[in-house]
Design a protein around this motif. Structure first.
Motif, PDB file in Angstrom:
ATOM      1  N   ALA A 273       0.744  -1.242  -0.057  1.00 50.90           N
ATOM      2  CA  ALA A 273      -0.114   0.094   0.182  1.00 50.90           C
ATOM      3  C   ALA A 273       1.122   1.226   0.225  1.00 50.90           C
ATOM      4  O   ALA A 273       1.244   1.484   0.861  1.00 50.90           O
ATOM      5  CB  ALA A 273      -0.738  -0.056   1.205  1.00 50.90           C
ATOM      6  N   ARG A 274       1.171   1.666  -0.995  1.00 49.73           N
ATOM      7  CA  ARG A 274       1.470   3.089  -1.350  1.00 49.73           C
ATOM      8  C   ARG A 274       0.547   4.660  -0.974  1.00 49.73           C
ATOM      9  O   ARG A 274       0.033   4.283  -2.043  1.00 49.73           O
ATOM     10  CB  ARG A 274       3.089   3.414  -2.467  1.00 49.73           C
ATOM     11  CG  ARG A 274       2.634   4.097  -3.344  1.00 49.73           C
ATOM     12  CD  ARG A 274       4.424   4.519  -1.949  1.00 49.73           C
ATOM     13  NE  ARG A 274       5.321   3.672  -2.423  1.00 49.73           N
ATOM     14  CZ  ARG A 274       6.148   3.611  -1.749  1.00 49.73           C
ATOM     15  NH1 ARG A 274       6.750   4.185  -0.729  1.00 49.73           N
ATOM     16  NH2 ARG A 274       7.406   2.311  -1.860  1.00 49.73           N
ATOM     17  N   ARG A 275       0.994   5.620  -0.402  1.00 48.97           N
ATOM     18  CA  ARG A 275      -0.292   6.612  -0.242  1.00 48.97           C
ATOM     19  C   ARG A 275       0.670   8.168  -0.590  1.00 48.97           C
ATOM     20  O   ARG A 275       2.292   7.970  -0.362  1.00 48.97           O
ATOM     21  CB  ARG A 275      -0.119   6.878   1.423  1.00 48.97           C
ATOM     22  CG  ARG A 275      -0.943   5.721   1.899  1.00 48.97           C
ATOM     23  CD  ARG A 275      -1.577   5.734   3.097  1.00 48.97           C
ATOM     24  NE  ARG A 275      -2.184   5.006   3.721  1.00 48.97           N
ATOM     25  CZ  ARG A 275      -3.000   4.410   4.118  1.00 48.97           C
ATOM     26  NH1 ARG A 275      -4.053   5.257   2.608  1.00 48.97           N
ATOM     27  NH2 ARG A 275      -3.650   2.922   3.848  1.00 48.97           N
ATOM     28  N   PHE A 276       0.478   9.078  -1.739  1.00 52.99           N
ATOM     29  CA  PHE A 276       0.910   9.870  -1.680  1.00 52.99           C
ATOM     30  C   PHE A 276       0.117  10.831  -1.153  1.00 52.99           C
ATOM     31  O   PHE A 276      -1.186  11.235  -1.984  1.00 52.99           O
ATOM     32  CB  PHE A 276       0.870   9.785  -3.705  1.00 52.99           C
ATOM     33  CG  PHE A 276       1.842   8.760  -3.840  1.00 52.99           C
ATOM     34  CD1 PHE A 276       3.499   8.995  -3.533  1.00 52.99           C
ATOM     35  CD2 PHE A 276       1.522   7.862  -4.402  1.00 52.99           C
ATOM     36  CE1 PHE A 276       4.291   8.403  -4.651  1.00 52.99           C
ATOM     37  CE2 PHE A 276       2.500   6.999  -4.829  1.00 52.99           C
ATOM     38  CZ  PHE A 276       3.533   7.136  -5.045  1.00 52.99           C
ATOM     39  N   GLU A 277       0.460  12.414  -0.827  1.00 57.98           N
ATOM     40  CA  GLU A 277      -0.108  13.695  -0.100  1.00 57.98           C
ATOM     41  C   GLU A 277      -0.282  14.513  -1.249  1.00 57.98           C
ATOM     42  O   GLU A 277       0.716  14.443  -1.726  1.00 57.98           O
ATOM     43  CB  GLU A 277       0.693  14.141   0.951  1.00 57.98           C
ATOM     44  CG  GLU A 277      -0.399  15.004   1.226  1.00 57.98           C
ATOM     45  CD  GLU A 277      -1.501  14.855   2.534  1.00 57.98           C
ATOM     46  OE1 GLU A 277      -2.220  15.072   2.329  1.00 57.98           O
ATOM     47  OE2 GLU A 277      -1.166  13.597   3.382  1.00 57.98           O
ATOM     48  N   LEU A 278      -1.921  14.839  -1.754  1.00 52.65           N
ATOM     49  CA  LEU A 278      -1.769  15.858  -2.469  1.00 52.65           C
ATOM     50  C   LEU A 278      -1.998  16.382  -2.530  1.00 52.65           C
ATOM     51  O   LEU A 278      -3.456  17.147  -1.649  1.00 52.65           O
ATOM     52  CB  LEU A 278      -3.666  14.855  -3.613  1.00 52.65           C
ATOM     53  CG  LEU A 278      -2.763  13.547  -4.002  1.00 52.65           C
ATOM     54  CD1 LEU A 278      -4.331  12.962  -4.534  1.00 52.65           C
ATOM     55  CD2 LEU A 278      -1.200  13.597  -5.219  1.00 52.65           C
TER      56      LEU A 278
END
Length: 172
Positions: A114-119
């Motif tokens: 699971a990879r999360r990117f702050e937008l």
């Protein structure tokens, strides 16, 4: 050389903890609505025990266009999930285990992730494709028309009326 041991002023073998807590209080006096950005900067730094898998690239293609490329070799489209939450992009991959296969050597890293990117605000997902083991996600920052800078007219009609009355009374 210090006591017969070479000394290097620029390098040290000990781990040095970098200061990541910066004081943003001066910015709070002159900026409004940037609390989220300051919180991100205060919490920036390498996450503890961060998993760097799968590897990825982030590219800026234009003024308001971006691309994220993840190396997801071995994953099919049905094993990948892309979800856009408020100010967050979540990419998940889950491989199904095949119990019928007996591995003599299992060197492929096909584990779930699971990879999360702050937008940033107003960043949307334009599209995604899986090509040659790479998951390519295109993003665009689209600021709504009502959020774009606009010129505000100064209403001077009330001042003109008062000034013209003064001129008329001075002429009389």
């Amino acid at each position: 050389m210090l006591l017969g041991v070479p000394s290097y002023l620029c390098c040290s073998k000990e781990d040095v903890v970098m200061r990541t807590n910066l004081d943003f209080s001066p910015f709070y006096r002159s900026s409004i609505g940037f609390d989220r950005i300051f919180n991100l900067l205060e919490n920036a730094g390498p996450p503890q025990n961060a998993d760097n898998w799968p590897p990825y690239d982030i590219a800026k293609l234009g003024e308001d266009t971006y691309r994220i490329v993840l190396a997801v070799a071995g994953f099919g489209e049905d094993e990948l999930t892309i979800t856009q939450e408020p100010n967050m992009l979540v990419i998940e991959g889950a491989k199904t285990e095949n119990d019928e296969v007996q591995y003599l050597h299992h060197g492929l890293a096909l584990r779930s992730f699971a990879r999360r990117f702050e937008l940033a605000d107003h960043v949307t997902i334009v599209g995604a494709k899986l090509e040659n083991g790479l998951l390519i996600i295109d993003l665009k920052k689209e600021i709504p028309e009502e959020m774009k800078p606009r010129r505000i007219a100064i209403n001077v009609e009330t001042d003109k009326k008062a000034a013209s009355k003064r001129i008329e009374s001075a002429a009389a």
